[in-house]
Design a protein around this motif. Structure first.
Motif, PDB file in Angstrom:
ATOM      1  N   LEU A  56       0.820  -1.361   0.052  1.00  0.00           N
ATOM      2  CA  LEU A  56       0.126   0.003  -0.128  1.00  0.00           C
ATOM      3  C   LEU A  56       0.888   1.278   0.066  1.00  0.00           C
ATOM      4  CD1 LEU A  56      -2.858  -1.036   2.282  1.00  0.00           C
ATOM      5  CD2 LEU A  56      -3.060  -0.699   0.137  1.00  0.00           C
ATOM      6  N   LEU A  57       1.783   1.254   0.578  1.00  0.00           N
ATOM      7  CA  LEU A  57       2.833   2.257   0.612  1.00  0.00           C
ATOM      8  C   LEU A  57       3.565   2.564  -0.547  1.00  0.00           C
ATOM      9  CD1 LEU A  57       4.561   2.029   4.274  1.00  0.00           C
ATOM     10  CD2 LEU A  57       3.151   3.969   3.504  1.00  0.00           C
ATOM     11  N   ILE A  58       3.932   1.509  -1.104  1.00  0.00           N
ATOM     12  CA  ILE A  58       4.521   1.496  -2.711  1.00  0.00           C
ATOM     13  C   ILE A  58       3.562   2.177  -3.526  1.00  0.00           C
ATOM     14  CG2 ILE A  58       5.324   0.165  -4.433  1.00  0.00           C
ATOM     15  CD1 ILE A  58       6.214  -1.804  -2.422  1.00  0.00           C
ATOM     16  N   HIS A  59       2.167   1.792  -3.403  1.00  0.00           N
ATOM     17  CA  HIS A  59       1.265   2.090  -4.387  1.00  0.00           C
ATOM     18  C   HIS A  59       0.770   3.583  -4.215  1.00  0.00           C
ATOM     19  CE1 HIS A  59      -2.162   2.249  -6.955  1.00  0.00           C
ATOM     20  NE2 HIS A  59      -3.053   2.394  -5.845  1.00  0.00           N
ATOM     21  N   TYR A  60       0.796   4.189  -3.056  1.00  0.00           N
ATOM     22  CA  TYR A  60       0.158   5.412  -2.579  1.00  0.00           C
ATOM     23  C   TYR A  60       1.392   6.444  -2.404  1.00  0.00           C
ATOM     24  CZ  TYR A  60      -4.676   4.081  -2.106  1.00  0.00           C
ATOM     25  OH  TYR A  60      -5.657   3.261  -2.268  1.00  0.00           O
ATOM     26  N   LYS A  61       2.481   5.975  -1.996  1.00  0.00           N
ATOM     27  CA  LYS A  61       3.630   6.821  -1.711  1.00  0.00           C
ATOM     28  C   LYS A  61       5.020   6.948  -3.004  1.00  0.00           C
ATOM     29  CE  LYS A  61       2.677   8.583   2.294  1.00  0.00           C
ATOM     30  NZ  LYS A  61       2.247   9.938   2.604  1.00  0.00           N
ATOM     31  N   GLY A  62       4.496   5.888  -3.857  1.00  0.00           N
ATOM     32  CA  GLY A  62       5.627   5.577  -5.045  1.00  0.00           C
ATOM     33  C   GLY A  62       6.772   4.900  -4.657  1.00  0.00           C
ATOM     34  N   LYS A  63       6.866   4.673  -3.274  1.00  0.00           N
ATOM     35  CA  LYS A  63       8.164   3.626  -3.050  1.00  0.00           C
ATOM     36  C   LYS A  63       8.330   3.173  -1.562  1.00  0.00           C
ATOM     37  CE  LYS A  63      11.187   7.472  -2.008  1.00  0.00           C
ATOM     38  NZ  LYS A  63      12.668   8.052  -2.299  1.00  0.00           N
ATOM     39  N   CYS A  64       8.981   2.158  -1.144  1.00  0.00           N
ATOM     40  CA  CYS A  64       8.758   2.097   0.185  1.00  0.00           C
ATOM     41  C   CYS A  64       9.998   1.100   0.503  1.00  0.00           C
ATOM     42  CB  CYS A  64       7.635   1.237   0.649  1.00  0.00           C
ATOM     43  SG  CYS A  64       7.399   0.442   2.295  1.00  0.00           S
ATOM     44  N   ALA A  65      10.730   1.223   1.571  1.00  0.00           N
ATOM     45  CA  ALA A  65      11.875   0.447   2.208  1.00  0.00           C
ATOM     46  C   ALA A  65      11.508  -0.731   2.680  1.00  0.00           C
ATOM     47  CB  ALA A  65      12.738   1.199   3.123  1.00  0.00           C
ATOM     48  N   VAL A  66      11.465  -1.924   2.141  1.00  0.00           N
ATOM     49  CA  VAL A  66      11.030  -3.110   2.319  1.00  0.00           C
ATOM     50  C   VAL A  66      11.633  -4.047   3.278  1.00  0.00           C
ATOM     51  CG1 VAL A  66       9.401  -3.091   0.344  1.00  0.00           C
ATOM     52  CG2 VAL A  66      11.565  -4.334   0.196  1.00  0.00           C
ATOM     53  N   LYS A  67      13.055  -3.762   3.209  1.00  0.00           N
ATOM     54  CA  LYS A  67      14.131  -4.725   4.002  1.00  0.00           C
ATOM     55  C   LYS A  67      15.431  -3.840   4.540  1.00  0.00           C
ATOM     56  CE  LYS A  67      14.859  -8.822   5.504  1.00  0.00           C
ATOM     57  NZ  LYS A  67      14.031  -9.495   6.610  1.00  0.00           N
ATOM     58  N   SER A  68      15.702  -4.060   5.517  1.00  0.00           N
ATOM     59  CA  SER A  68      17.119  -2.956   5.766  1.00  0.00           C
ATOM     60  C   SER A  68      18.156  -4.494   6.338  1.00  0.00           C
ATOM     61  CB  SER A  68      16.822  -2.172   6.575  1.00  0.00           C
ATOM     62  OG  SER A  68      16.506  -2.434   8.163  1.00  0.00           O
ATOM     63  N   GLY A  69      19.389  -4.309   5.985  1.00  0.00           N
ATOM     64  CA  GLY A  69      20.437  -4.930   6.629  1.00  0.00           C
ATOM     65  C   GLY A  69      21.653  -4.815   5.841  1.00  0.00           C
ATOM     66  N   GLY A  70      22.484  -5.697   5.918  1.00  0.00           N
ATOM     67  CA  GLY A  70      23.767  -5.557   5.427  1.00  0.00           C
ATOM     68  C   GLY A  70      23.686  -5.971   3.897  1.00  0.00           C
ATOM     69  N   PHE A  71      24.522  -5.432   3.203  1.00  0.00           N
ATOM     70  CA  PHE A  71      24.621  -5.602   1.675  1.00  0.00           C
ATOM     71  C   PHE A  71      24.471  -6.886   1.088  1.00  0.00           C
ATOM     72  CE2 PHE A  71      26.126  -5.549  -2.508  1.00  0.00           C
ATOM     73  CZ  PHE A  71      25.502  -4.784  -3.060  1.00  0.00           C
ATOM     74  N   ASP A  72      25.263  -7.753   2.019  1.00  0.00           N
ATOM     75  CA  ASP A  72      25.414  -9.377   1.613  1.00  0.00           C
ATOM     76  C   ASP A  72      24.045 -10.045   1.590  1.00  0.00           C
ATOM     77  OD1 ASP A  72      27.943  -8.914   0.809  1.00  0.00           O
ATOM     78  OD2 ASP A  72      28.887  -9.706   2.496  1.00  0.00           O
ATOM     79  N   ASP A  73      23.269  -9.630   2.598  1.00  0.00           N
ATOM     80  CA  ASP A  73      22.178 -10.257   2.907  1.00  0.00           C
ATOM     81  C   ASP A  73      20.848  -9.567   1.871  1.00  0.00           C
ATOM     82  OD1 ASP A  73      19.875 -11.816   4.127  1.00  0.00           O
ATOM     83  OD2 ASP A  73      19.123  -9.759   5.005  1.00  0.00           O
ATOM     84  N   LEU A  74      20.994  -8.425   1.462  1.00  0.00           N
ATOM     85  CA  LEU A  74      20.000  -7.767   0.615  1.00  0.00           C
ATOM     86  C   LEU A  74      20.196  -8.024  -0.718  1.00  0.00           C
ATOM     87  CD1 LEU A  74      19.640  -4.126   2.411  1.00  0.00           C
ATOM     88  CD2 LEU A  74      18.354  -6.264   2.784  1.00  0.00           C
ATOM     89  N   LYS A  75      21.574  -8.283  -1.370  1.00  0.00           N
ATOM     90  CA  LYS A  75      21.822  -8.339  -2.592  1.00  0.00           C
ATOM     91  C   LYS A  75      20.881  -9.366  -3.367  1.00  0.00           C
ATOM     92  CE  LYS A  75      24.209  -7.833  -6.656  1.00  0.00           C
ATOM     93  NZ  LYS A  75      23.529  -7.105  -7.304  1.00  0.00           N
ATOM     94  N   PRO A  76      21.116 -10.945  -2.787  1.00  0.00           N
ATOM     95  CA  PRO A  76      20.148 -11.840  -3.211  1.00  0.00           C
ATOM     96  C   PRO A  76      18.626 -11.552  -3.110  1.00  0.00           C
ATOM     97  CG  PRO A  76      21.148 -12.783  -1.616  1.00  0.00           C
ATOM     98  CD  PRO A  76      21.798 -11.343  -1.891  1.00  0.00           C
ATOM     99  N   ARG A  77      18.136 -10.990  -2.196  1.00  0.00           N
ATOM    100  CA  ARG A  77      16.894 -10.588  -2.184  1.00  0.00           C
ATOM    101  C   ARG A  77      16.456  -9.687  -2.950  1.00  0.00           C
ATOM    102  NH1 ARG A  77      14.976 -12.036   3.309  1.00  0.00           N
ATOM    103  NH2 ARG A  77      16.761 -12.488   4.667  1.00  0.00           N
TER     104      ARG A  77
END
Length: 91
Positions: A56-77
């Motif tokens: 809903l945030l993505i739709h109404y605000k145009g973007k959303c931070a969906v996950k935070s963490g270290g780069f090595d964890d986020l890259k495959p996601r």
């Protein structure tokens, strides 16, 4: 150097030391709510409520931070989100 510049410089250094990044997902006119929700559940380990709220945030605000963490964890996601046809980046 002014006090404001010193404070900003300290914040920049602290941000770099935390090694924390975010996956940002952007709105588009192609993907359905259900597709984005299912993708967030699968790739970011969201429960259904969290995935729906992010969508809903993505739709109404145009973007959303969906996950935070270290780069090595986020890259495959992020790669999986992109493979699903959803616009995203790591910042």
């Amino acid at each position: 150097m002014s006090v404001k510049e010193e404070v900003l410089e300290e914040v920049d250094v602290e941000e770099k030391l935390t090694d924390s990044y975010e996956i940002i997902v952007y709105n588009d006119e192609v993907n359905t709510f259900d597709h984005v929700i299912e993708t967030l559940i699968k790739t970011c380990d969201h429960d259904s409520i969290q995935a729906e709220q992010c969508t809903l945030l993505i739709h109404y605000k145009g973007k959303c931070a969906v996950k935070s963490g270290g780069f090595d964890d986020l890259k495959p996601r992020c790669t999986e989100i992109l493979k699903a046809g959803i616009s995203a980046e790591i910042v």
